[in-house]
Design a protein around this motif. Structure first.
Motif, PDB file in Angstrom:
ATOM      1  N   TYR A 112       0.836  -1.189   0.000  1.00 47.09           N
ATOM      2  CA  TYR A 112       0.000   0.000   0.000  1.00 47.09           C
ATOM      3  C   TYR A 112       0.876   1.246   0.000  1.00 47.09           C
ATOM      4  O   TYR A 112       1.817   1.349   0.790  1.00 47.09           O
TER       5      TYR A 112
ATOM      6  N   LYS B 245      -0.278   7.497   1.608  1.00 49.07           N
ATOM      7  CA  LYS B 245      -0.654   8.810   1.085  1.00 49.07           C
ATOM      8  C   LYS B 245      -0.619   9.867   2.187  1.00 49.07           C
ATOM      9  O   LYS B 245      -0.234  11.000   1.941  1.00 49.07           O
TER      10      LYS B 245
ATOM     11  N   GLN C 281      -3.198   3.545  -0.111  1.00 49.89           N
ATOM     12  CA  GLN C 281      -3.787   3.376  -1.440  1.00 49.89           C
ATOM     13  C   GLN C 281      -3.134   2.187  -2.134  1.00 49.89           C
ATOM     14  O   GLN C 281      -1.926   2.005  -2.106  1.00 49.89           O
TER      15      GLN C 281
ATOM     16  N   ASP D 125      -6.677   1.899  -7.350  1.00 47.54           N
ATOM     17  CA  ASP D 125      -7.782   2.846  -7.191  1.00 47.54           C
ATOM     18  C   ASP D 125      -8.434   2.756  -5.814  1.00 47.54           C
ATOM     19  O   ASP D 125      -9.335   3.528  -5.495  1.00 47.54           O
TER      20      ASP D 125
ATOM     21  N   THR E 120      -8.621   3.202  -1.918  1.00 44.27           N
ATOM     22  CA  THR E 120      -8.056   4.020  -0.851  1.00 44.27           C
ATOM     23  C   THR E 120      -8.733   3.659   0.467  1.00 44.27           C
ATOM     24  O   THR E 120      -9.951   3.498   0.523  1.00 44.27           O
TER      25      THR E 120
END
Length: 136
Positions: free
Chosen positions: A108, A111, A121, A124, A126
């Motif tokens: 992942y 972010k 994320q 696509d 999140t």
């Protein structure tokens, strides 16, 4: 007098150029090692603790200081280990179901990471988490 001013100006410009070269050299070194400058700044200490999924799924987990991980409320998806690679959180996950099990790694992109919030994320998808605060 004019020569002195021009000389000082020239020395200043050369000094500034040398500073910029040092900065560029450091950024090139980080990129050579496979890290972007922002990726090298993930604070692992902020990740340690229990994270509460803010979505309806409520897939809570904890990351421990020794690199182990645990699923706090999932019986079929067991987090076992965690590590950081650049700006990515890598989780080793054991999936249990229908008499069989498998171990995979999930990656992942981090972010957002603060003392209170974690946003991950994967493509696509999140996910947002809030850090579980310990009551004293």
């Amino acid at each position: 007098m004019t020569r002195t001013i021009l000389g000082l100006l020239l020395i200043g410009l050369i000094s500034l150029g040398a500073c910029k070269e040092n900065k560029n050299t450091e950024e090139k070194k980080l990129k050579k090692e496979g890290l972007e400058k922002s990726e090298a700044l993930v604070n692992k200490q902020l990740l340690i603790g229990s994270w509460l999924d803010t979505s309806e799924s409520q897939l809570h987990f904890s990351l421990l200081e020794d690199g182990t991980a645990r699923s706090d409320n999932m019986a079929t998806l067991l987090y076992q280990k965690w590590r950081i690679e650049g700006n990515k959180l890598i989780l080793t996950v054991k999936s249990i179901g229908n008499g069989s099990s498998s171990i995979d790694e999930e990656s992942y992109e981090i972010k957002t990471l603060t003392e209170e919030k974690l946003v991950l994320q994967n493509g696509d998808y999140t996910m947002e988490f809030a850090k579980k605060m310990i009551k004293e």
